[in-house]
Every structure is written in C-alpha cells, then in structure tokens.
Design an enzyme around this catalytic site. Structure first.
Site, PDB file in Angstrom:
ATOM      1  N   GLY A   1     -12.428  -4.016   1.300  1.00  0.00           N
ATOM      2  CA  GLY A   1     -13.807  -3.648   1.675  1.00  0.00           C
ATOM      3  C   GLY A   1     -14.058  -2.769   0.766  1.00  0.00           C
ATOM      4  O   GLY A   1     -15.428  -2.820   0.289  1.00  0.00           O
TER       5      GLY A   1
ATOM      6  N   LYS B   1     -14.129 -13.764   6.689  1.00  0.00           N
ATOM      7  CA  LYS B   1     -15.331 -13.188   7.187  1.00  0.00           C
ATOM      8  C   LYS B   1     -16.722 -13.182   6.285  1.00  0.00           C
ATOM      9  O   LYS B   1     -16.700 -12.251   5.347  1.00  0.00           O
ATOM     10  CB  LYS B   1     -15.117 -11.746   7.585  1.00  0.00           C
ATOM     11  CG  LYS B   1     -14.080 -11.551   8.655  1.00  0.00           C
ATOM     12  CD  LYS B   1     -13.306 -10.195   8.579  1.00  0.00           C
ATOM     13  CE  LYS B   1     -12.434 -10.103   7.388  1.00  0.00           C
ATOM     14  NZ  LYS B   1     -11.670  -8.935   7.442  1.00  0.00           N
TER      15      LYS B   1
ATOM     16  N   GLY C   1      -6.948  -6.880   0.949  1.00  0.00           N
ATOM     17  CA  GLY C   1      -5.611  -6.659   1.473  1.00  0.00           C
ATOM     18  C   GLY C   1      -4.876  -8.017   1.748  1.00  0.00           C
ATOM     19  O   GLY C   1      -3.704  -8.093   1.217  1.00  0.00           O
TER      20      GLY C   1
ATOM     21  N   ARG D   1       0.792  -1.273   0.062  1.00  0.00           N
ATOM     22  CA  ARG D   1       0.058  -0.162  -0.180  1.00  0.00           C
ATOM     23  C   ARG D   1       0.850   1.341   0.045  1.00  0.00           C
ATOM     24  O   ARG D   1       0.329   2.158  -0.581  1.00  0.00           O
ATOM     25  CB  ARG D   1      -0.827  -0.046   1.238  1.00  0.00           C
ATOM     26  CG  ARG D   1      -2.505  -0.914   0.774  1.00  0.00           C
ATOM     27  CD  ARG D   1      -3.087  -0.968   2.071  1.00  0.00           C
ATOM     28  NE  ARG D   1      -4.279  -1.526   1.765  1.00  0.00           N
ATOM     29  CZ  ARG D   1      -5.123  -2.111   2.633  1.00  0.00           C
ATOM     30  NH1 ARG D   1      -5.087  -1.930   4.030  1.00  0.00           N
ATOM     31  NH2 ARG D   1      -6.410  -2.435   2.155  1.00  0.00           N
TER      32      ARG D   1
HETATM   33  P1  ADP Z   1      -8.939  -9.991   2.179  1.00  0.00           P
HETATM   34  O1  ADP Z   1      -8.254  -9.314   2.938  1.00  0.00           O
HETATM   35  O2  ADP Z   1      -8.179 -10.411   0.974  1.00  0.00           O
HETATM   36  O3  ADP Z   1     -10.276  -9.540   1.957  1.00  0.00           O
HETATM   37  P2  ADP Z   1     -10.045 -11.773   4.404  1.00  0.00           P
HETATM   38  O4  ADP Z   1      -9.629 -10.603   5.314  1.00  0.00           O
HETATM   39  O5  ADP Z   1     -11.335 -11.856   4.293  1.00  0.00           O
HETATM   40  O6  ADP Z   1      -9.452 -11.652   3.239  1.00  0.00           O
HETATM   41  O7  ADP Z   1      -9.559 -12.950   4.702  1.00  0.00           O
HETATM   42  C1  ADP Z   1      -8.160 -13.195   5.034  1.00  0.00           C
HETATM   43  C2  ADP Z   1      -7.922 -14.167   6.097  1.00  0.00           C
HETATM   44  O8  ADP Z   1      -8.497 -15.567   6.103  1.00  0.00           O
HETATM   45  C3  ADP Z   1      -6.511 -14.580   6.161  1.00  0.00           C
HETATM   46  O9  ADP Z   1      -5.875 -14.229   7.253  1.00  0.00           O
HETATM   47  C4  ADP Z   1      -6.455 -16.228   6.123  1.00  0.00           C
HETATM   48  O10 ADP Z   1      -5.665 -16.716   7.064  1.00  0.00           O
HETATM   49  C5  ADP Z   1      -7.905 -16.539   6.589  1.00  0.00           C
HETATM   50  N1  ADP Z   1      -8.453 -17.800   6.038  1.00  0.00           N
HETATM   51  C6  ADP Z   1      -8.359 -18.203   4.826  1.00  0.00           C
HETATM   52  N2  ADP Z   1      -8.900 -19.605   4.903  1.00  0.00           N
HETATM   53  C7  ADP Z   1      -9.178 -19.952   6.227  1.00  0.00           C
HETATM   54  C8  ADP Z   1      -9.554 -21.278   6.954  1.00  0.00           C
HETATM   55  N3  ADP Z   1      -9.619 -22.256   6.258  1.00  0.00           N
HETATM   56  N4  ADP Z   1      -9.897 -21.075   8.162  1.00  0.00           N
HETATM   57  C9  ADP Z   1      -9.468 -19.686   8.754  1.00  0.00           C
HETATM   58  N5  ADP Z   1      -9.077 -18.690   8.208  1.00  0.00           N
HETATM   59  C10 ADP Z   1      -8.705 -18.755   6.956  1.00  0.00           C
HETATM   60 MG    MG Z   2      -8.387  -8.827   5.010  1.00  0.00          MG
END
Ligand code: ADP
Ligand code: MG
Length: 396
Positions: A377, A200, A353, A35
C-alpha cells in the site's frame, strides 16, 4: 530527511524504532519473515552504536484490545535469532511491562513492545486519542527512528504522531525505499512498464489513474484482470469481479487509448471449478470463460505475451501476483512474470507484501530484482503521488 547519523551520539539513549514486522503467523509459526529481515539492519546499527533500542510495530488487525493470536511474541524470538542478540519482549504497549522492560535495558540491548494495535489509540481517527497514545509511547524514549516503510501511508500514532514529540530520523530501510521510489517517479528510463495483479482492484485504481500519465505500458493480470475483461464486454464466469468498479475501469481503458498507453490483458486463463489447491482446471480463452468456472491464473499464452511485453522495458514496477500463487497449480503465471523480470536488464522494482512473499515462496533469487519493497500500500500510494503521513512526519 534526517538519517540516524544526524541524531548524534546515541550511546545510552533510548531510541524508539517504528519497524514494519507485520508478517504472516499461523498457530504461532511465522511464515515469510522478509519484513523482519528487512528491519534488522537499522536495529543492529543502533544497538551497535550503544543505543537502548525499543522496537515497536503492529501485527494484523486486532480490534484495539489484546488478542493472543495477534501477539508479536513469536516475532521477538525470530528478531533475536536474526540479530544474534536476545530481544526482550514487553507484554504490553505502554503499560507496566513496557516501562519495566525499557528501564532494564543496558546499552546495546533491544526490546520489542507488544502489538501497537492492541491499543485503540494507535489507529484512532480522533487526534486527541491518538495523541494520548503517542505521548505514552514518546515517554518511553529519548529519540525516534521511523523505519516501518510498510506503514508510512497510515496516519497512526506510532507513525505520524510520535515523530513530532521526539528528535527523529529515518532509518536505513525507509531511506532506501524512498530512494528507489523517487527513481520511479522522477525520471524513469523508458520504456516504463507497470505490471499489476493481485486481488483488490479498488486498492489499485488510484495508482492506475495516476500511472496512465506516466507509463508506456500497463500489464494487468491476477484477480484484477477480470474486472478489465468484463469492462470490455466479456463474461468472466465466477472469477473475481468488482462490479462497482466497472465504470471506472471502462474510463481507464478509454484513457489508455487516448494517451497511447499500451494496455496488455490476459488472452487465456486457467479456469477452475472452485477456489481450491487441487481444483480441476483447464486453459480457456480469456474471452470464453465458462459461466461455472473461475480464473485462478493466467494461461500459457498470456505468460509468453506478458514476458515479451516486459522484455524490452528499461524500468518495471510489478505489484500483485498474477494468480493464486499460494496454490502450486496456479503459481505459474506469477513465476513467469517474476522470471521475466529476473532475466531483464531493466531497473526492476517489486512492491506488495504478497508479491514479495511469492518471489520467496517460489524459491526465486531476491537479488534478481533491483529492489523488493517491503510496502505494498505504501509504495502504491507513493506512486499515486499522495503525501504519506509517516514520511511527512519525518521531513519536519
Ligand atoms: P500485494 O500484496 O502484492 O499487493 P494483493 O494483496 O493485491 O497483492 O493480492 C494478493 C492476492 O491476490 C494473493 O493472495 C492471490 O492469491 C490473489 N489473487 C491473484 N490472482 C487471483 C485470482 N485470479 N483470483 C483470486 N485471487 C487472486
Ligand atoms: Mg497483499
């Protein structure tokens, strides 16, 4: 949206730039600096034109008061290295240090203010409190440039209220991000496939609801897949589960079938004994996860399945890691999806992110994708069709 060129001659003018410098920092050491690097071109452009650049940003979620672990000071140093020009650091947001730092700037100099969220006015829901902080920020500058794409979905003082107080424009990063998202929302080339993962589900429900009317295929992995598997009646052991979201997810499954949207879910997972980098684990069918195990990544058959369902796409949006990529043993699914996108001829956009950080952590070429968004987001809310406060403020 006005661009920097529309601001006229900026030489000698104080320009407040709202950037997104929200990077992971541990014990004062910056992790992924994507970033910061993405913020450099706009700052460099303004400094190159002789502006006195005052950068402001937030870091993490401090509770409206100074907390040393959330200081932007390490970011000022890194930004200076990347710019090849010292960045002066103000140890407060709108106080004495900020005023002195800004008044000492020469043409072409750059300053960074301390974490905006050290002031309760930044994120306040109270318009007057936010407005008062925006007044103080605006008093530091003559012009405003919004460039923190990762924060444009926030109705915060530096994002939403300051632009109405100063002549303003969008920086190059926001202009580029919006250009890409427009391509996804206006007339995506088909097949249009969205791959979602991450932790999430609740954050991503809105976008799923909206995308069901737009995409040809939805690929679901990562932590959110277990809520879908459970909604289909399968046991998911101790995997991440959002029980309160099950009804809504059942609704999505029905809706996808009605609309002829292909829903692609994991067929196997890496089931681990605990959430740890070295946790013993084995490949199990997604329909037979043992009660005492948690799925931390998609399995090998799912990697192939997902890669195949991405291969024929003309447009792909990917948000959210397919597994706990932070642990090497559970990064394979995320790597497989990223590699499928890199191999594809499609217009490929990565948002989020953690997804972007995963691409870099795995050592994959960033230019293998059409675009890597700095906003998770923000890009999701844009795709949901929501009005983003920080973009609306720049339009006016
Ligand atoms: P982004 O930032 O790309 O939008 P998120 O914040 O929604 O993604 O999610 C990222 C997190 O999801 C990572 O820290 C990863 O470890 C976690 N994650 C992915 N798969 C799993 C899983 N099966 N169980 C628990 N956590 C998970
Ligand atoms: Mg994230």
């Amino acid at each position: 949206m006005r661009t920097i060129d529309d601001l006229g001659d900026v030489r000698g003018r104080r320009v407040l730039v709202r950037s997104d410098l929200n990077v992971p920092i541990q014990d004062g050491v910056i992790g992924d600096d994507g970033r910061i690097r993405a913020s450099v071109p706009t700052i460099a452009e303004l400094a190159g034109k002789g502006a006195r650049v005052v950068v402001c940003a937030h870091l993490g979620r401090p509770k409206g008061k100074p907390q040393p672990e959330f200081s932007l000071r390490p970011v000022a140093a890194r930004l200076g290295e990347l710019l090849g020009h010292e960045v002066r650091f103000a140890s407060d947001t709108v106080g004495e240090s900020a005023r002195e730092t800004v008044s000492a700037l020469a043409d072409g100099d750059v300053a960074l203010l301390e974490n905006l969220r050290f002031n309760t006015g930044e994120t306040s829901k109270d318009d007057a409190e936010r407005g008062a902080f925006a007044d103080a920020l605006a008093a530091l500058a003559d012009l405003y440039v919004g460039d923190g794409f990762g924060a444009v979905h926030r109705k915060h003082a530096s994002v939403y209220d300051v632009p109405s107080r100063l002549p303003h424009a969008a920086g190059g990063l926001i202009a580029a991000e919006v250009g890409v998202l427009k391509q996804l929302t206006e007339a995506p080339r088909r097949p249009y496939v969205v791959a979602l993962g991450g932790a999430k589900v609740s954050d991503k429900l809105g976008v799923i609801a909206n995308l069901l009317g737009k995409v040809d295929r939805l690929v679901i992995g990562g932590g959110m897949a277990y809520t879908f598997l459970k909604a289909q009646g399968h046991e998911v052991g101790r995997s991440l589960l959002q029980e309160d979201q099950l009804d809504q997810v059942r609704g999505f499954i029905d809706e996808a079938a009605k609309r002829d949207v292909e829903l692609v879910l994991p067929v196997d997972v890496l089931a681990a004994t605990e959430f740890a980098p070295d946790a013993p684990h084995e490949v199990v069918d997604a329909t037979a996860i043992p009660a005492d195990r948690e799925g931390l990544d998609i399995g090998p058959r799912t990697r192939e399945l997902f890669a195949g369902r991405l291969a024929d796409a003309a447009t792909v949006f990917w948000n959210g890691p397919m597994g706990v990529f932070e642990f090497d043993a559970f990064a394979g699914g995320t790597r497989a999806v990223a590699e499928a996108l890199i191999a594809s001829e499609a217009f490929t956009v990565v948002g989020g992110g953690d997804s972007a950080a995963a691409v870099r952590k795995l050592g994959l070429p960033e230019d293998g994708f059409s675009h890597i968004s700095t906003g998770g987001g923000a890009s999701l809310e844009y795709l949901e069709g929501k009005t983003l406060p920080g973009l609306a403020a720049l339009e006016d």
